[in-house]
Design an enzyme around this catalytic site. Sequence first.
Site: not given
Ligand code: GDP
Ligand code: IMO
Ligand code: MG
Length: 420
Positions: A13, A16, A40-41, A221
Amino acid sequence: MPVNVILGLQWGDEGKGKIVDYYSRDAELILRATGGNNAGHTVVIDKTTYKLHLVPSGLFENNKVGILGNGTVLDLAVLCKELNDLKQRNNGSVVFVSGKAHVIMPWHKHFDVSTETKSGDKKIGTTGRGIGPAYESKANRSTAIRIYDLTTKERFAKRVTEVFQLLKPRLQETAFDKSVESILSEMEPLRLQIAPLVIDSVAFVQPFIEQNKLILVEGAQGALLDFDHGTFPFVTSSNPTIGGIFTGTGVSHKHVKQVIGVTKAYCTRVGAGPFPTKLVDADGEYLQVNGNEFGTTTGRKRDCGWIDLVALRYACQLNGVTEIALTKLDVLSGLKTIKAAVAYKLPNGETTSVFPEDTTVLSSVEPIYRDFPGWSEKLEPNFEMLPNNAKEFIRTIEKYTSTPITLISTGPERKQTITR
Ligand code: GDP
Ligand code: IMO
Ligand code: MG
């Protein structure tokens, strides 16, 4: 043009999705290598938020090609839904699927959410999407179902029936209530949708490499969730670090130019496991609320804490990160003091700057912090115009990790991005 890899340096999270979208303009191919819909991206374009779990984040520009690599595990229902969403966008971007990727079957999800994904009496806190059990099937081979098995109705039915028979005792023991017939009829429309998209992805990628087209690999991840190098057993069941990118796509290391590691300006974690800089005070609350830190996949509240430079340096070393993309700098704005862990105090009183690979040791370290004065000025879209205190914070991260920060994200939108 080379292959550029974008991967997470923390517990996932890191942002990416946003970074992949940002760099996708110049790319032709965007590959996912590992994981499944535990990822979840998020991509935000002109105030519209898109959440993706399988389809790569780099397909919002016209005529891009996405590939789900052999290292992924695929929930066909989730994939078909995202493919339908992509089709609706009608921008000429398409997705293909490696025949060597594996299928998440309904029993994998069932095993994950029934009592199974635990270490001793400790819950891992998985996303419940069947990821671990699907990789378990891949490793044991006897209960694995590959995307190639979807090629014809007969082949799929034969394979599903064989595996179902093998799993019968475990299915009965865990009160799995679906029959082979119902699974096959539920999955038939999904099979029909995916079968034409199946490719030999290793061969498919070669002409793009030969023609010097830019290829992006979208990590899922993060390094600290790596099956081998993360905080085991509180990890995912694949390798989100650089090695997983190679095995998960079949793209050779020799074509990789940039390894862009993504980190937040603080830390978050969702699910169980050690988190040395976790905050349970007002600052933690500030980061959680201001950063809107809820899991993209499960909606769970993410734990929050200060940036951990011991862990970050470890992640940079592990991955051979050539540059860092620092996200969510805006979330720190308004804090009087910002902290960064620069070392750990071990239970025996010694200090270390090496990330302990034994999770039991990691669970008992105490972070040693360096304090930084905060800032409250608006973050201008130019590095030189950032508040001095923010620049000092950024330069310290660079120094500690010996890695340049070439992108700074100050909001979820594409335009809220500073490059250097
Ligand atoms: P990922 O799994 O690495 O793709 O990240 P996620 O999408 O799960 O979580 C990142 C969250 O931060 C999302 O809600 C993005 O929209 C948000 N986000 C990304 N970059 C920034 C930033 O620079 N500032 C803020 N406030 N939010 C951001
Ligand atoms: P992105 O790509 C954050 C965490 C789960 C749990 C552990 C194992 O959005 O960064 P799993 O279901 O993979 O067996 O769970 O890994 N986890 C993540 N945490 N972002 C993710 O993906 C994750 N994918 C798995 O919360 O702790
Ligand atoms: Mg994510």
